[in-house]
Design an enzyme around this catalytic site. Structure first.
Site, PDB file in Angstrom:
ATOM      1  N   SER A 158      -2.331  -7.736  -3.529  1.00 13.76           N
ATOM      2  CA  SER A 158      -2.203  -9.179  -3.824  1.00 13.76           C
ATOM      3  C   SER A 158      -0.919  -9.736  -3.197  1.00 13.76           C
ATOM      4  O   SER A 158       0.022 -10.069  -3.904  1.00 13.76           O
ATOM      5  CB  SER A 158      -2.256  -9.452  -5.333  1.00 13.76           C
ATOM      6  OG  SER A 158      -1.416  -8.614  -6.083  1.00 13.76           O
ATOM      7  N   GLY A 176       2.536   3.042  -5.087  1.00 11.70           N
ATOM      8  CA  GLY A 176       2.301   3.749  -6.351  1.00 11.70           C
ATOM      9  C   GLY A 176       1.609   2.919  -7.405  1.00 11.70           C
ATOM     10  O   GLY A 176       1.533   3.331  -8.573  1.00 11.70           O
ATOM     11  N   SER A 209       0.850  -1.191   0.000  1.00  6.70           N
ATOM     12  CA  SER A 209       0.000   0.000   0.000  1.00  6.70           C
ATOM     13  C   SER A 209       0.884   1.238   0.000  1.00  6.70           C
ATOM     14  O   SER A 209       1.859   1.324   0.759  1.00  6.70           O
ATOM     15  CB  SER A 209      -0.887  -0.006   1.258  1.00  6.70           C
ATOM     16  OG  SER A 209      -1.683   1.154   1.314  1.00  6.70           O
ATOM     17  N   GLY A 210       0.596   2.187  -0.874  1.00  8.80           N
ATOM     18  CA  GLY A 210       1.383   3.407  -0.958  1.00  8.80           C
ATOM     19  C   GLY A 210       2.580   3.318  -1.874  1.00  8.80           C
ATOM     20  O   GLY A 210       3.329   4.286  -2.021  1.00  8.80           O
ATOM     21  N   SER A 270      -1.639   2.132  -8.045  1.00  7.27           N
ATOM     22  CA  SER A 270      -2.800   2.751  -8.710  1.00  7.27           C
ATOM     23  C   SER A 270      -2.389   3.950  -9.543  1.00  7.27           C
ATOM     24  O   SER A 270      -2.912   4.165 -10.644  1.00  7.27           O
ATOM     25  CB  SER A 270      -3.845   3.177  -7.671  1.00  7.27           C
ATOM     26  OG  SER A 270      -4.415   2.049  -7.054  1.00  7.27           O
TER      27      SER A 270
END
Length: 199
Positions: A108, A39, A36-37, A41
């Site tokens: 994932s 990058g 998470s975080g 997305s």
């Protein structure tokens, strides 16, 4: 879970190859994985915009967005994470069959789940992209303040804190998002797809 019975697979009148021919490009899933975080997305959406500008059929499947609809019944236990990824793999396969390049942005965290999704696709159709970013940098960015909440115990089973992330062993691409710009990442992905005659 009760399984459906008395069902038969029906071949479509138009093949994946015919759709690709009509579109003028290949189709595949670009599977962005990372903490998470990291990058995921941001890069996935930037690349999707690049494809759109080139007139290439594309779509983005984003982890948070999918959990608002298709997977809103799932939590974050290991079992639910596995089911989350299984469903996304099946949806991504439909997009690839339609002749579309689909980008997915999901943590994932487990190799076995990612490998299970890979097994759904023909050779070359599953492109695993490891967005490699140190956890301290992900925490520094923390756009959703999730790490801070996890550190305070407000979020359980948070990947990288109290739930593991298993790095890909042989991803098609590794992008060190703390070292390259978004534009450089987009070019790296585009160059890869060109080298595979996908675009």
């Amino acid at each position: 879970m009760k399984k459906a019975t008395n069902i038969t697979w029906h071949e479509t009148a138009i093949t994946k190859g015919e759709r690709r021919a009509q579109n003028g490009h290949g189709s595949c899933v670009l599977w962005f994985t990372g903490l998470s975080g990291s990058g995921k997305s941001t890069i996935a959406n930037a690349f999707s915009s690049y494809l759109y500008e080139q007139g290439i059929s594309e779509y983005v499947l984003d982890g948070d967005n999918i959990r608002h609809g298709l997977n809103k019944d799932l939590g974050f236990s290991d079992e639910d994470r596995a089911e989350n990824i299984r469903r996304i793999g099946e949806v991504a396969k439909l997009f690839v069959d339609s002749g579309t390049i689909v980008t997915t942005a999901f943590i994932s965290p487990f190799r076995s789940d990612r490998n299970q999704v890979r097994s759904l696709f023909d050779e070359g159709e599953f492109v695993e992209i490891f967005v490699d970013c140190p956890i301290d940098e992900c925490e520094r960015r923390d756009p959703k303040h999730l790490y801070a909440k996890a550190r305070r115990g407000e979020i359980k089973d948070f990947t990288g804190i109290d739930s593991p992330y298993e790095n890909p062993l042989e991803p098609e691409l590794t992008i060190q998002s703390h070292k390259v710009t978004i534009e450089e990442a987009v070019k790296e992905i585009a160059d890869y797809l060109v080298s595979k005659n996908m675009i």
